[in-house]
Every structure is written in structure tokens, then in C-alpha cells.
Motif scaffolding. Structure first.
Motif, PDB file in Angstrom:
ATOM      1  N   ASP A  15       7.837   5.577   1.332  1.00  0.00           N
ATOM      2  CA  ASP A  15       6.961   5.790   0.185  1.00  0.00           C
ATOM      3  C   ASP A  15       5.783   4.832   0.184  1.00  0.00           C
ATOM      4  O   ASP A  15       4.767   5.091  -0.450  1.00  0.00           O
ATOM      5  CB  ASP A  15       7.746   5.595  -1.122  1.00  0.00           C
ATOM      6  CG  ASP A  15       8.843   6.632  -1.284  1.00  0.00           C
ATOM      7  OD1 ASP A  15       8.571   7.821  -1.064  1.00  0.00           O
ATOM      8  OD2 ASP A  15       9.980   6.238  -1.612  1.00  0.00           O
ATOM      9  N   ALA A  16       5.958   3.705   0.883  1.00  0.00           N
ATOM     10  CA  ALA A  16       4.915   2.671   0.890  1.00  0.00           C
ATOM     11  C   ALA A  16       5.162   1.759   2.080  1.00  0.00           C
ATOM     12  O   ALA A  16       6.158   1.898   2.795  1.00  0.00           O
ATOM     13  CB  ALA A  16       4.958   1.873  -0.403  1.00  0.00           C
ATOM     14  N   LYS A  17       4.231   0.819   2.264  1.00  0.00           N
ATOM     15  CA  LYS A  17       4.416  -0.197   3.296  1.00  0.00           C
ATOM     16  C   LYS A  17       3.879  -1.521   2.789  1.00  0.00           C
ATOM     17  O   LYS A  17       3.045  -1.563   1.877  1.00  0.00           O
ATOM     18  CB  LYS A  17       3.736   0.189   4.605  1.00  0.00           C
ATOM     19  CG  LYS A  17       2.227   0.264   4.540  1.00  0.00           C
ATOM     20  CD  LYS A  17       1.674   0.672   5.902  1.00  0.00           C
ATOM     21  CE  LYS A  17       0.160   0.840   5.833  1.00  0.00           C
ATOM     22  NZ  LYS A  17      -0.381   1.264   7.130  1.00  0.00           N
ATOM     23  N   ASP A  72       1.772   6.381  10.441  1.00  0.00           N
ATOM     24  CA  ASP A  72       2.921   5.902   9.675  1.00  0.00           C
ATOM     25  C   ASP A  72       3.919   7.036   9.437  1.00  0.00           C
ATOM     26  O   ASP A  72       5.126   6.867   9.627  1.00  0.00           O
ATOM     27  CB  ASP A  72       2.489   5.342   8.317  1.00  0.00           C
ATOM     28  CG  ASP A  72       1.605   4.108   8.405  1.00  0.00           C
ATOM     29  OD1 ASP A  72       1.642   3.396   9.433  1.00  0.00           O
ATOM     30  OD2 ASP A  72       0.855   3.869   7.429  1.00  0.00           O
ATOM     31  N   SER A 108       0.829  -1.199   0.000  1.00  0.00           N
ATOM     32  CA  SER A 108       0.000   0.000   0.000  1.00  0.00           C
ATOM     33  C   SER A 108       0.867   1.253   0.000  1.00  0.00           C
ATOM     34  O   SER A 108       1.865   1.329   0.715  1.00  0.00           O
ATOM     35  CB  SER A 108      -0.908   0.022   1.235  1.00  0.00           C
ATOM     36  OG  SER A 108      -1.681   1.212   1.238  1.00  0.00           O
ATOM     37  N   GLU A 109       0.444   2.223  -0.806  1.00  0.00           N
ATOM     38  CA  GLU A 109       1.072   3.546  -0.800  1.00  0.00           C
ATOM     39  C   GLU A 109       0.249   4.527   0.032  1.00  0.00           C
ATOM     40  O   GLU A 109       0.592   5.692   0.129  1.00  0.00           O
ATOM     41  CB  GLU A 109       1.222   4.057  -2.232  1.00  0.00           C
ATOM     42  CG  GLU A 109       2.185   3.216  -3.046  1.00  0.00           C
ATOM     43  CD  GLU A 109       2.240   3.603  -4.512  1.00  0.00           C
ATOM     44  OE1 GLU A 109       1.445   4.454  -4.963  1.00  0.00           O
ATOM     45  OE2 GLU A 109       3.089   3.020  -5.220  1.00  0.00           O
ATOM     46  N   GLN A 110      -0.845   4.058   0.610  1.00  0.00           N
ATOM     47  CA  GLN A 110      -1.692   4.894   1.450  1.00  0.00           C
ATOM     48  C   GLN A 110      -1.165   4.835   2.878  1.00  0.00           C
ATOM     49  O   GLN A 110      -1.449   3.900   3.625  1.00  0.00           O
ATOM     50  CB  GLN A 110      -3.141   4.442   1.385  1.00  0.00           C
ATOM     51  CG  GLN A 110      -3.727   4.577   0.010  1.00  0.00           C
ATOM     52  CD  GLN A 110      -5.152   4.078  -0.065  1.00  0.00           C
ATOM     53  OE1 GLN A 110      -5.674   3.484   0.857  1.00  0.00           O
ATOM     54  NE2 GLN A 110      -5.797   4.337  -1.192  1.00  0.00           N
ATOM     55  N   LEU A 111      -0.393   5.834   3.243  1.00  0.00           N
ATOM     56  CA  LEU A 111       0.211   5.896   4.563  1.00  0.00           C
ATOM     57  C   LEU A 111      -0.682   6.683   5.513  1.00  0.00           C
ATOM     58  O   LEU A 111      -1.230   7.714   5.137  1.00  0.00           O
ATOM     59  CB  LEU A 111       1.594   6.532   4.474  1.00  0.00           C
ATOM     60  CG  LEU A 111       2.570   5.822   3.525  1.00  0.00           C
ATOM     61  CD1 LEU A 111       3.819   6.652   3.337  1.00  0.00           C
ATOM     62  CD2 LEU A 111       2.898   4.434   4.047  1.00  0.00           C
ATOM     63  N   THR A 112      -0.804   6.194   6.723  1.00  0.00           N
ATOM     64  CA  THR A 112      -1.621   6.878   7.729  1.00  0.00           C
ATOM     65  C   THR A 112      -0.804   7.977   8.387  1.00  0.00           C
ATOM     66  O   THR A 112       0.438   7.980   8.311  1.00  0.00           O
ATOM     67  CB  THR A 112      -2.087   5.892   8.814  1.00  0.00           C
ATOM     68  OG1 THR A 112      -0.931   5.444   9.561  1.00  0.00           O
ATOM     69  CG2 THR A 112      -2.820   4.695   8.215  1.00  0.00           C
TER      70      THR A 112
END
Length: 126
Positions: free
Chosen positions: A75-77, A63, A56-60
Motif C-alpha cells: 500500500d505504501a513504501k 514497485d 509515500s503512497e505513490q508506487l511506481t
């Protein structure tokens, strides 16, 4: 009941369910330095391939705050199986639903007491 600790069986059940929600795969490569007659050489060793993961590139905001505390870029996780061998010195090649995204550097691995997943933060592609 409130306050009960999860048993090993409970954790194993949660880990098995978590893997079902990992539609992506990755290969994990570790760079190690070996000494030879002319100095040092970096050797790539594949630690694991075809590992189930969720990219996922949607970081909270959490994060991003964690990255700031560790003074790293992310950039991602990816979420991996809880017992997956991975370190902040590794590289991963991520395949997102059958499409290779590229190679990423692992910048941080988060471990917890009761892991159902192991989260790694990435920089890249490199």
C-alpha cells in the motif's frame, strides 16, 4: 572516471545527504515468539524509534511489478537510512510530518550493493 567503483567515503557522503530528505519518522517493532508454560506468546520489541524516513503512497510501476513477483500486497513504501535494521516480519508506526498515520506491516525490504537508502514496502494501516 567512468567505471570507477564508489569508495566507502563516497557512499557515506551519499547516505548523509539522503537522510536530509527524509521529513518523516517511524518506530520499528519486531514480533518474536517466546515459549512459556502455556504455549507460545508473541512479544513486541522496539528495534528503533524516531527513525528518519520518507513515507509515500505513490508506487511506481516497478514497485507494483516487484510486489507481483513476490506475490505480496503493498500500500505504501518508506525509505530509511541504509544501515537500518528492519525485516519483512516487522511492524512500523509512521509519523508523517508530525501526524501519526498508524501501524503498518512490512512486507518486503529491498537491499542493494551501494545503498544510500533502504526501501521497505508496507501494507496497512493495520
Amino acid at each position: 572516471m567512468a567505471g570507477e567503483i564508489l569508495t566507502d567515503d563516497d557512499i557515506a557522503d551519499l547516505q548523509a545527504v539522503a537522510v536530509e530528505f527524509q521529513p518523516d519518522t517511524c518506530d520499528i517493532v519486531r514480533l518474536t515468539e517466546t515459549q512459556d508454560g502455556g504455549g507460545a506468546t508473541n512479544v513486541e520489541t522496539t528495534i528503533a524509534s524516531g527513525v528518519s524516513c520518507h513515507y509515500s503512497e505513490q508506487l511506481t510501476p516497478q514497485d507494483v511489478a516487484l510486489a507481483e513477483r513476490h506475490a505480496i500486497n503493498i500500500d505504501a513504501k518508506i525509505d530509511l537510512p541504509a544501515d537500518q535494521d528492519i525485516t519483512a516480519a516487522d511492524r512500523v508506526t509512521v509519523t508523517l510530518r508530525g501526524v501519526v498515520l498508524g501501524d503498518f506491516e512490512v512486507t518486503l525490504v529491498v537491499r542493494q550493493s551501494f545503498e544510500t537508502l533502504r526501501t521497505a514496502f508496507l501494507t496497512g494501516p493495520i
